[in-house]
Design a protein around this motif. Sequence first.
Motif, PDB file in Angstrom:
ATOM      1  N   ALA A  60       0.822  -1.215   0.000  1.00 29.31           N
ATOM      2  CA  ALA A  60       0.000   0.000   0.000  1.00 29.31           C
ATOM      3  C   ALA A  60       0.855   1.264   0.000  1.00 29.31           C
ATOM      4  O   ALA A  60       0.402   2.328  -0.435  1.00 29.31           O
ATOM      5  N   ASP A  61       2.075   1.167   0.494  1.00 31.36           N
ATOM      6  CA  ASP A  61       2.953   2.328   0.578  1.00 31.36           C
ATOM      7  C   ASP A  61       3.871   2.458  -0.637  1.00 31.36           C
ATOM      8  O   ASP A  61       4.679   3.381  -0.705  1.00 31.36           O
ATOM      9  N   ARG A  62       3.746   1.563  -1.585  1.00 21.73           N
ATOM     10  CA  ARG A  62       4.672   1.526  -2.703  1.00 21.73           C
ATOM     11  C   ARG A  62       4.071   2.118  -3.966  1.00 21.73           C
ATOM     12  O   ARG A  62       2.852   2.154  -4.126  1.00 21.73           O
ATOM     13  N   PRO A  63       4.933   2.571  -4.884  1.00 22.76           N
ATOM     14  CA  PRO A  63       4.420   3.090  -6.164  1.00 22.76           C
ATOM     15  C   PRO A  63       3.633   2.013  -6.891  1.00 22.76           C
ATOM     16  O   PRO A  63       4.010   0.841  -6.891  1.00 22.76           O
ATOM     17  N   LYS A  64       2.558   2.400  -7.523  1.00 22.32           N
ATOM     18  CA  LYS A  64       1.726   1.450  -8.244  1.00 22.32           C
ATOM     19  C   LYS A  64       2.329   1.194  -9.622  1.00 22.32           C
ATOM     20  O   LYS A  64       2.671   2.127 -10.347  1.00 22.32           O
ATOM     21  N   ILE A  65       2.450  -0.065  -9.979  1.00 18.89           N
ATOM     22  CA  ILE A  65       3.002  -0.458 -11.275  1.00 18.89           C
ATOM     23  C   ILE A  65       1.931  -1.241 -12.026  1.00 18.89           C
ATOM     24  O   ILE A  65       1.452  -2.272 -11.545  1.00 18.89           O
ATOM     25  N   VAL A  66       1.536  -0.737 -13.178  1.00 15.57           N
ATOM     26  CA  VAL A  66       0.527  -1.416 -13.997  1.00 15.57           C
ATOM     27  C   VAL A  66       1.144  -1.726 -15.352  1.00 15.57           C
ATOM     28  O   VAL A  66       1.323  -0.837 -16.190  1.00 15.57           O
ATOM     29  N   MET A  67       1.475  -2.976 -15.570  1.00 17.91           N
ATOM     30  CA  MET A  67       2.095  -3.364 -16.834  1.00 17.91           C
ATOM     31  C   MET A  67       1.049  -3.383 -17.950  1.00 17.91           C
ATOM     32  O   MET A  67      -0.123  -3.707 -17.715  1.00 17.91           O
ATOM     33  N   PRO A  68       1.445  -3.040 -19.174  1.00 16.81           N
ATOM     34  CA  PRO A  68       0.512  -3.107 -20.309  1.00 16.81           C
ATOM     35  C   PRO A  68      -0.037  -4.515 -20.491  1.00 16.81           C
ATOM     36  O   PRO A  68       0.609  -5.503 -20.112  1.00 16.81           O
ATOM     37  N   ALA A  69      -1.197  -4.611 -21.086  1.00 15.35           N
ATOM     38  CA  ALA A  69      -1.868  -5.907 -21.237  1.00 15.35           C
ATOM     39  C   ALA A  69      -1.080  -6.888 -22.097  1.00 15.35           C
ATOM     40  O   ALA A  69      -1.223  -8.103 -21.938  1.00 15.35           O
ATOM     41  N   ASP A  70      -0.255  -6.383 -23.004  1.00 13.46           N
ATOM     42  CA  ASP A  70       0.483  -7.282 -23.901  1.00 13.46           C
ATOM     43  C   ASP A  70       1.901  -7.575 -23.415  1.00 13.46           C
ATOM     44  O   ASP A  70       2.733  -8.099 -24.166  1.00 13.46           O
ATOM     45  N   VAL A  71       2.189  -7.243 -22.159  1.00 11.55           N
ATOM     46  CA  VAL A  71       3.506  -7.514 -21.577  1.00 11.55           C
ATOM     47  C   VAL A  71       3.315  -8.321 -20.297  1.00 11.55           C
ATOM     48  O   VAL A  71       2.476  -7.983 -19.461  1.00 11.55           O
ATOM     49  N   LYS A  72       4.094  -9.371 -20.156  1.00 12.85           N
ATOM     50  CA  LYS A  72       3.930 -10.250 -19.004  1.00 12.85           C
ATOM     51  C   LYS A  72       5.280 -10.745 -18.509  1.00 12.85           C
ATOM     52  O   LYS A  72       6.193 -10.967 -19.300  1.00 12.85           O
ATOM     53  N   HIS A  73       5.386 -10.925 -17.200  1.00 11.32           N
ATOM     54  CA  HIS A  73       6.550 -11.564 -16.592  1.00 11.32           C
ATOM     55  C   HIS A  73       6.113 -12.879 -15.962  1.00 11.32           C
ATOM     56  O   HIS A  73       5.051 -12.952 -15.338  1.00 11.32           O
ATOM     57  N   VAL A  74       6.946 -13.881 -16.102  1.00  7.76           N
ATOM     58  CA  VAL A  74       6.742 -15.139 -15.398  1.00  7.76           C
ATOM     59  C   VAL A  74       7.970 -15.375 -14.526  1.00  7.76           C
ATOM     60  O   VAL A  74       9.106 -15.352 -15.020  1.00  7.76           O
ATOM     61  N   TYR A  75       7.738 -15.600 -13.230  1.00  2.00           N
ATOM     62  CA  TYR A  75       8.823 -15.843 -12.286  1.00  2.00           C
ATOM     63  C   TYR A  75       8.749 -17.304 -11.856  1.00  2.00           C
ATOM     64  O   TYR A  75       7.796 -17.706 -11.201  1.00  2.00           O
ATOM     65  N   GLU A  76       9.758 -18.063 -12.234  1.00  2.00           N
ATOM     66  CA  GLU A  76       9.764 -19.461 -11.853  1.00  2.00           C
ATOM     67  C   GLU A  76      10.251 -19.617 -10.423  1.00  2.00           C
ATOM     68  O   GLU A  76      11.168 -18.928  -9.989  1.00  2.00           O
ATOM     69  N   GLY A  77       9.656 -20.527  -9.740  1.00  2.00           N
ATOM     70  CA  GLY A  77      10.035 -20.768  -8.357  1.00  2.00           C
ATOM     71  C   GLY A  77       9.075 -20.106  -7.396  1.00  2.00           C
ATOM     72  O   GLY A  77       8.531 -19.036  -7.670  1.00  2.00           O
ATOM     73  N   GLY A  78       8.859 -20.740  -6.285  1.00  2.00           N
ATOM     74  CA  GLY A  78       8.016 -20.167  -5.251  1.00  2.00           C
ATOM     75  C   GLY A  78       8.868 -19.459  -4.222  1.00  2.00           C
ATOM     76  O   GLY A  78      10.005 -19.086  -4.475  1.00  2.00           O
TER      77      GLY A  78
END
Length: 220
Positions: A60-78
């Motif tokens: 809630a205290d951090r800058p809001k980041i809204v990625m475009p709909a055609d851009v995605k990140h996948v982070y492997e690993g939990g």
Amino acid sequence: MRNHRTTTAAAALAAAGALLLTGCGGGSKGGDSKKIAGADSTSSASATPSASASAPADAADRPKIVMPADVKHVYEGGKTGDPVKDAVLADNAQNLEAIDTAITGDQASTESALKYYNKDKALIAAADYIKSYYVENRSFAGTTRYYHRNVTVSGESAALSYCADATQTYPKDRKTGKVDRSVPGSASDYTFFTEQLQKNDKGVWQSVNVTSGPGGTKCM
């Protein structure tokens, strides 16, 4: 299919004069792949992919980041099970998303996020990297996969290494918005990163220095 950051101290310092934040961005593939002490000896993460970064506890205290709909990140690993290491990985993911949002979306709206997650050489390098996309009138669309994310922590400092697979990203013309999906992926789309981070007085793990190099050996 897209260029990832390649940062050296000399290049970062040379770029310092004009960068932040009249534009950002920069680099080419390959380059100076200097090791950060302890970056390879780390934590483990399970092989379960995560489609987006986990929101930090104090989101809630951090800058809001809204990625475009055609851009995605996948982070492997939990999660690693270590709350400090998990916080480093979460802040790094937020930073990666801020950088790519500046490239592919609204650059001005991400200025606060870039400054929030970067400082010193890393902030200069991020600005230079983003700027190059605007200068060359290019962007990208698609999915970038981040994996082999390993972190070690020593007090208020951390060393992080990870791989990026950009074979599923495609060049996009900034003016026309046209995406060229005919470009094939190749070994040059894999990049190996090492990163130094420091915890600031707000508890945020900020990137202070980043180096990258071809990931053909370490990431494929």
